[in-house]
Design an enzyme around this catalytic site. Structure first.
Site, PDB file in Angstrom:
ATOM      1  N   LEU A 139       0.865  -1.174   0.000  1.00  0.00           N
ATOM      2  CA  LEU A 139       0.000   0.000   0.000  1.00  0.00           C
ATOM      3  C   LEU A 139       0.902   1.224   0.000  1.00  0.00           C
ATOM      4  CD1 LEU A 139      -2.667  -0.921   2.749  1.00  0.00           C
ATOM      5  CD2 LEU A 139      -2.956  -1.060   0.270  1.00  0.00           C
ATOM      6  N   ASP A 140       0.463   2.298  -0.657  1.00  0.00           N
ATOM      7  CA  ASP A 140       1.213   3.546  -0.596  1.00  0.00           C
ATOM      8  C   ASP A 140       1.312   4.014   0.851  1.00  0.00           C
ATOM      9  OD1 ASP A 140       1.425   3.564  -3.336  1.00  0.00           O
ATOM     10  OD2 ASP A 140      -0.281   4.917  -3.646  1.00  0.00           O
ATOM     11  N   ARG A 141       2.317   4.817   1.138  1.00  0.00           N
ATOM     12  CA  ARG A 141       2.541   5.275   2.505  1.00  0.00           C
ATOM     13  C   ARG A 141       1.308   5.954   3.097  1.00  0.00           C
ATOM     14  NH1 ARG A 141       7.708   8.897   4.287  1.00  0.00           N
ATOM     15  NH2 ARG A 141       8.696   7.194   3.131  1.00  0.00           N
ATOM     16  N   THR A 143      -1.805   5.600   2.208  1.00  0.00           N
ATOM     17  CA  THR A 143      -3.010   4.770   2.165  1.00  0.00           C
ATOM     18  C   THR A 143      -3.104   3.916   3.413  1.00  0.00           C
ATOM     19  OG1 THR A 143      -2.860   4.662  -0.241  1.00  0.00           O
ATOM     20  CG2 THR A 143      -4.295   3.071   0.820  1.00  0.00           C
ATOM     21  N   ARG A 254      -5.357   6.268  -8.188  1.00  0.00           N
ATOM     22  CA  ARG A 254      -5.064   7.701  -8.169  1.00  0.00           C
ATOM     23  C   ARG A 254      -4.965   8.276  -9.574  1.00  0.00           C
ATOM     24  NH1 ARG A 254       0.021   7.753  -4.063  1.00  0.00           N
ATOM     25  NH2 ARG A 254      -0.155  10.022  -4.348  1.00  0.00           N
TER      26      ARG A 254
END
Length: 329
Positions: A139-141, A143, A254
């Site tokens: 997961l992105d930081r 998120t 995104r």
């Protein structure tokens, strides 16, 4: 310094990346000559075999990362070592093969340049009795939400097989700017990765990239990307959506939403920067405010890699995102 050998499983967003570029990105302060020396000496291995610097990683590869010495610099802030922060993770599911947590926003899933301890390093430090613990996906930081880890190699291999064959189901809760009109919308827009003129990595819809990638070296790989969006609730200037990932490309949700003209609220890479700045400024007043990106991994459905049992793992919406909804209403 990375003081011990790490075996890392390559997830889908690392697919087709050259192995030397993987190390350059992970260890930005390490001289390239040292990275190439590690590769030439056979200390770096993929699936137990030596590879050269031309090798392109594939999803599911098991990468051996040897101890990497990071040179000290003269600047005192760059020499500073940051200790691990003891975080009590919200455990969503755990057995002998799997561990699922509700990842907090603002925490990287693994350590790298500028990040001493990510989720995986923190959990390894907390659970030293685990002989094997690897990320199943990322997961992105910024998120938050469901993050799955494997405690057995056989579980990791099987879950990656499920991901590659489209047998898993991932849902995200997302707030966008604008009034979303379609109850259900399939978005199939291929993506490419590229470097900006400032040297930052970005993703774009392939057909719309234009001159943004013209300065790069070689033709970028075009990756098929499919997201299913469902309308949840619409306000005057914002919309709440459920986003189901059919493919797992870097920044897929995104970029798809930004391309459609519905940027994610708080997205600092592809979002509406004027809106984001206003929402951050409003934290000092009674106005509508949000300090981070409104993207939450709410649900992950898989088959248990050993028993075959169907698992539905859900993470409740964090308090800061719930407060934003309350403010809207």
């Amino acid at each position: 310094m990375n003081a011990s050998v790490v075996i890392e499983s390559i997830v889908e967003d690392g697919d087709n990346q050259r192995i030397d570029n993987f190390f350059f990105k992970r260890f930005k302060n390490v001289p390239k000559s040292h990275i190439y020396q590690l590769l030439r000496s056979g200390q770096v291995r993929v699936n137990g075999k030596r590879v050269n610097f031309h090798y392109r990683l594939h999803a599911g590869d098991l990468l051996r990362i040897p101890p990497v010495r990071t040179p000290l610099t003269k600047h005192p802030q760059q020499r500073k070592k940051y200790p691990a922060i003891s975080i009590a993770f919200d455990i969503l599911f755990e057995d002998d093969a799997l561990l699922a947590i509700n990842k907090p926003s603002g925490m990287a899933v693994h350590g790298g340049s500028g990040v001493s301890f990510g989720v995986i390093e923190q959990l390894r430090a907390q659970r030293q009795e685990y002989k094997f613990l690897e990320l199943v996906h990322r997961l992105d930081r910024e998120t938050s939400g469901v993050l799955m880890l494997a405690k057995k190699r056989s579980a990791l291999v099987e879950l990656h097989r499920q991901i590659r064959s489209g047998q898993t189901e991932k849902h995200y809760q997302v707030m966008v700017k604008g009034k979303w009109s379609n109850p259900i919308q399939n978005v199939k827009l291929p993506l490419i990765k590229y470097m900006t003129t400032e040297g930052e990595r970005r993703v774009a819809v392939a057909a719309a990239a234009g001159t943004a990638i013209s300065h790069g070296r070689g033709a970028p790989k075009v990756m098929a990307a499919h997201t299913l969006f469902k309308q949840v609730k619409v306000w005057q200037n914002f919309s709440m959506l459920d986003a189901e990932l059919k493919t797992g490309r870097t920044h897929q949700i995104r970029v798809h939403l930004a391309h459609l003209g519905y940027p994610i609220v708080g997205d600092d890479k592809y979002g509406d920067f004027v809106l984001n700045k206003q929402l951050a400024r409003n934290r000092r007043s009674a106005g509508l405010s949000l300090a981070r990106m409104f993207l939450h991994a709410s649900c992950l459905r898989i088959k248990h890699p050993l028993s075959g049992q169907k698992l539905g793992l859900k993470a409740p919406l964090p308090a800061d995102l719930q407060t934003f909804i309350t403010q809207l209403e």
